[in-house]
Design a protein around this motif. Structure first.
Motif, short mmCIF file in Angstrom:
data_model
loop_
_atom_site.label_atom_id
_atom_site.label_comp_id
_atom_site.label_asym_id
_atom_site.label_seq_id
_atom_site.Cartn_x
_atom_site.Cartn_y
_atom_site.Cartn_z
N PHE A 107 0.83 -1.21 0.00
CA PHE A 107 0.00 0.00 0.00
C PHE A 107 0.87 1.26 0.00
N ALA A 108 1.91 1.27 -0.82
CA ALA A 108 2.89 2.35 -0.81
C ALA A 108 2.55 3.54 -1.70
N HIS A 109 1.60 3.39 -2.60
CA HIS A 109 1.26 4.52 -3.48
C HIS A 109 0.78 5.69 -2.62
N PRO A 110 1.23 6.91 -2.90
CA PRO A 110 0.87 8.05 -2.05
C PRO A 110 -0.64 8.32 -1.99
N GLY A 111 -1.40 7.87 -2.96
CA GLY A 111 -2.85 8.08 -2.95
C GLY A 111 -3.61 7.00 -2.20
N ASN A 112 -2.91 5.96 -1.75
CA ASN A 112 -3.59 4.87 -1.06
C ASN A 112 -3.84 5.27 0.39
N ARG A 113 -5.04 4.98 0.86
CA ARG A 113 -5.46 5.43 2.19
C ARG A 113 -5.47 4.31 3.22
N PHE A 114 -4.83 3.19 2.93
CA PHE A 114 -4.81 2.04 3.84
C PHE A 114 -4.22 2.41 5.20
#
Length: 192
Positions: free
Chosen positions: A52-59
């Protein structure tokens, strides 16, 4: 997405493109309270090795907002999840630019792999992150977000919304509410 001195820095485009098809290691230990199961790694995750490393991911924000972690962890701190009885795996191990790049046959194979993994690791709960992927992987076209009647071995199953920033159906508050429902069920020690 890489991190330098606690802040996120952009992953070079060439590194992202080279990450297609890469796999990342599960964050796992026997007897977890909740094993989160993503769809598959993003290219950012493939390039960094962090879930979940993408900057837009809210995990990571949803975990903290729901009270599953005492502070918002950064992807590079993913191993700290084990301290809280949490872990992460994916249905499909290969990194892609979009979850829609994953084939239905891969999702179904991922469900079989997840069953074997759960049989070895014995988590109490498995939280599949993405209802559409869950429906395909487990041949459950009517599945909704929340607890499922199905189990994986002895593990209870919960389906969460996809925390991708592209999922406009859920705001950060809506995601936190769904993650909180899971936390309450998991911490109560009782099935929903």
């Amino acid at each position: 997405m890489a991190e330098r001195a606690g802040r996120q820095v952009a992953v070079p485009r060439a590194d992202l493109l080279a990450a297609a098809g890469k796999t990342i290691r599960d964050v796992m230990a026997p007897g977890l309270t909740v094993l989160f199961c993503g769809i598959n790694p993003s290219l950012t995750s493939g390039a960094t090795g962090w879930h979940f490393a993408h900057p837009g991911n809210r995990f990571w924000r949803a975990l903290h907002d729901a009270g599953l972690t005492p502070r918002q962890l950064r992807p590079a701190e993913q191993r700290e999840l084990l301290d809280y009885g949490l872990g992460i795996t994916n249905l499909v191990p290969r990194a892609t630019a979009k979850a829609s790049d994953v084939e239905p046959t891969e999702l179904r194979a991922g469900a079989r792999r997840l069953r074997r993994l759960v049989a070895r690791q014995h988590p109490t709960w498995v939280a599949v992150v993405g209802v559409t992927a869950y429906r395909t992987a487990f041949d459950s076209p009517a599945a909704k977000v929340g607890p499922q009647d199905a189990t994986l071995g002895a593990a209870q199953v919960w389906v969460l919304p996809n925390p991708s920033g592209l999922n406009a159906h859920y705001t950060p508050a809506g995601l936190a509410a769904e993650f909180t429902r899971l936390r309450e069920a998991a911490m109560s020690g009782r099935p929903p």
